[in-house]
Design a protein around this motif. Sequence first.
Motif, PDB file in Angstrom:
ATOM      1  N   ARG A   1      -7.196  13.226   2.238  1.00 57.45           N
ATOM      2  CA  ARG A   1      -7.276  13.206   0.530  1.00 57.45           C
ATOM      3  C   ARG A   1      -6.581  12.305  -0.577  1.00 57.45           C
ATOM      4  NH1 ARG A   1      -5.014  17.406  -1.302  1.00 57.45           N
ATOM      5  NH2 ARG A   1      -6.834  18.221  -2.673  1.00 57.45           N
ATOM      6  N   THR A   2      -5.364  11.786  -0.529  1.00 53.44           N
ATOM      7  CA  THR A   2      -5.059  11.430  -1.480  1.00 53.44           C
ATOM      8  C   THR A   2      -4.930   9.551  -1.486  1.00 53.44           C
ATOM      9  OG1 THR A   2      -2.503  10.982  -0.365  1.00 53.44           O
ATOM     10  CG2 THR A   2      -3.733  13.744  -2.356  1.00 53.44           C
ATOM     11  N   LEU A   3      -4.733   9.010  -2.548  1.00 53.74           N
ATOM     12  CA  LEU A   3      -4.630   7.729  -2.655  1.00 53.74           C
ATOM     13  C   LEU A   3      -3.727   7.669  -1.555  1.00 53.74           C
ATOM     14  CD1 LEU A   3      -5.282   4.563  -3.716  1.00 53.74           C
ATOM     15  CD2 LEU A   3      -3.849   5.354  -5.553  1.00 53.74           C
ATOM     16  N   ARG A   4      -2.542   8.341  -1.008  1.00 52.48           N
ATOM     17  CA  ARG A   4      -2.099   8.353  -0.687  1.00 52.48           C
ATOM     18  C   ARG A   4      -1.838   7.562   1.001  1.00 52.48           C
ATOM     19  NH1 ARG A   4       3.670   8.090  -1.405  1.00 52.48           N
ATOM     20  NH2 ARG A   4       3.064   9.952  -3.612  1.00 52.48           N
ATOM     21  N   ASP A   5      -2.879   8.854   1.307  1.00 46.00           N
ATOM     22  CA  ASP A   5      -3.477   9.384   2.713  1.00 46.00           C
ATOM     23  C   ASP A   5      -4.047   7.951   2.694  1.00 46.00           C
ATOM     24  OD1 ASP A   5      -2.432  11.989   2.749  1.00 46.00           O
ATOM     25  OD2 ASP A   5      -4.102  12.845   2.214  1.00 46.00           O
ATOM     26  N   PHE A   6      -4.889   7.788   2.048  1.00 44.06           N
ATOM     27  CA  PHE A   6      -6.394   6.695   2.486  1.00 44.06           C
ATOM     28  C   PHE A   6      -5.232   5.033   2.343  1.00 44.06           C
ATOM     29  CE2 PHE A   6      -8.981   9.612   0.751  1.00 44.06           C
ATOM     30  CZ  PHE A   6     -10.446   9.146   2.206  1.00 44.06           C
ATOM     31  N   LEU A   7      -4.188   4.647   1.143  1.00 46.20           N
ATOM     32  CA  LEU A   7      -3.267   3.100   1.831  1.00 46.20           C
ATOM     33  C   LEU A   7      -2.558   4.191   3.047  1.00 46.20           C
ATOM     34  CD1 LEU A   7      -2.146   0.837   0.540  1.00 46.20           C
ATOM     35  CD2 LEU A   7      -0.331   2.687  -0.146  1.00 46.20           C
ATOM     36  N   ARG A   8      -1.891   4.479   3.454  1.00 43.44           N
ATOM     37  CA  ARG A   8      -1.415   4.804   5.367  1.00 43.44           C
ATOM     38  C   ARG A   8      -2.255   4.618   6.187  1.00 43.44           C
ATOM     39  NH1 ARG A   8      -2.414   6.600   9.630  1.00 43.44           N
ATOM     40  NH2 ARG A   8      -2.880   8.575   8.332  1.00 43.44           N
ATOM     41  N   TRP A   9      -3.322   5.210   6.244  1.00 41.60           N
ATOM     42  CA  TRP A   9      -4.435   5.472   6.826  1.00 41.60           C
ATOM     43  C   TRP A   9      -4.957   4.120   7.622  1.00 41.60           C
ATOM     44  CZ3 TRP A   9     -10.153   4.805   6.707  1.00 41.60           C
ATOM     45  CH2 TRP A   9     -10.646   4.804   7.745  1.00 41.60           C
ATOM     46  N   GLY A  10      -5.425   3.145   5.900  1.00 47.08           N
ATOM     47  CA  GLY A  10      -6.006   1.886   6.211  1.00 47.08           C
ATOM     48  C   GLY A  10      -5.479   1.091   6.390  1.00 47.08           C
ATOM     49  N   ALA A  11      -3.854   1.501   6.210  1.00 44.65           N
ATOM     50  CA  ALA A  11      -2.816  -0.073   6.823  1.00 44.65           C
ATOM     51  C   ALA A  11      -2.270   0.370   7.868  1.00 44.65           C
ATOM     52  CB  ALA A  11      -1.932   0.379   6.019  1.00 44.65           C
ATOM     53  N   SER A  12      -2.935   1.534   8.758  1.00 38.53           N
ATOM     54  CA  SER A  12      -2.432   2.011  10.167  1.00 38.53           C
ATOM     55  C   SER A  12      -3.720   1.292  11.014  1.00 38.53           C
ATOM     56  CB  SER A  12      -2.470   3.044  10.321  1.00 38.53           C
ATOM     57  OG  SER A  12      -0.899   3.334   9.895  1.00 38.53           O
ATOM     58  N   ARG A  13      -4.859   1.878  10.607  1.00 40.53           N
ATOM     59  CA  ARG A  13      -5.936   0.876  11.589  1.00 40.53           C
ATOM     60  C   ARG A  13      -5.824  -0.318  11.502  1.00 40.53           C
ATOM     61  NH1 ARG A  13     -11.791   2.028   9.205  1.00 40.53           N
ATOM     62  NH2 ARG A  13     -12.820   1.569  11.587  1.00 40.53           N
ATOM     63  N   PHE A  14      -5.668  -1.694  10.272  1.00 39.07           N
ATOM     64  CA  PHE A  14      -5.356  -2.701  10.344  1.00 39.07           C
ATOM     65  C   PHE A  14      -4.617  -2.924  10.942  1.00 39.07           C
ATOM     66  CE2 PHE A  14      -6.822  -3.080   5.575  1.00 39.07           C
ATOM     67  CZ  PHE A  14      -7.987  -2.680   5.620  1.00 39.07           C
TER      68      PHE A  14
END
Length: 295
Positions: free
Chosen positions: A5-18
């Motif tokens: 939902r949040t900016l923090r969620d997507f930042l963590r998720w994107g970093a993990s995927r990368f």
Amino acid sequence: MNSLRTLRDFLRWGASRFAAAGVFFGHGTAGAADEAAVLIAHVLHLDLPLAPEFMDAALTADERAAVVALLDRRISERLPAPYLTGEAWFAGLRFAVDQRVLIPRSPIGELIETGFSPWLDEASPARILDIGTGSGCIAIACALAFPDARVDAVDISPDALTVAQANVERYCLQDRLRLLRSDLYEAVAGERYDLIVSNPPYVPQAQYAQLPAEYGHEPAGALLSPDDGLEHPLRILRGAAEHLNPGGVLVLEVGATWPALEQRVPELALVWLDLERGGEGVALINREQLLLAFA
């Protein structure tokens, strides 16, 4: 995905995927979190670094879809972030970039920010030449660092010069910065400068073949140099003296090719500069030393 939902969620998720996908970072960011932040900030029209007060703000449905699509492209296409956003930072300045030019990342930026101190004479250079200008980032940064200087920037690629022209216009430097299509010194015959700066092609074919996939999106001609990566650096060195004023200086980047260059021209008193922000293979040599070496 609905749990994000949040900016923090997507930042963590994107970093993990990368990290899980083995994405390579070497085009302006230091790691997965930084790369994800650049792409997310681009979608949300936010400045970097991301403001703490936004970290727990929820994204709209459209924003979530756009962020996911851009992060997916970074993984599936292996496009470096600057090519996805259309811009890169160099020496504290923003530049338009696309796949017609290298992504700015030269450690020469650190030297420009310090005015090449203490290597230049106390007087600022009146004339500067940038060889292999690409996006124009080095030439433009030099023009802004030395506001009384006139700058020539050359490149053999007309596509690169088109990108550079857009950046010159962005910084309103048309009156002081001249772009020329040229194979190294070809278009500046008879011209002399106080400072020549160059980040030319210097990657050997064997090394190029082993580079991460991200480098494959950059113009190969701006990276590859024949003769074990030395053809362009050697041509620049051999032609520099006749294009430098007395007391003039050449600053040349050759990256990891520097040991091979030293072995090829042991007669040159190359000074390899220590850079606080990292990077290797940036040499400095003055006109008088070049004249002695290539007399």
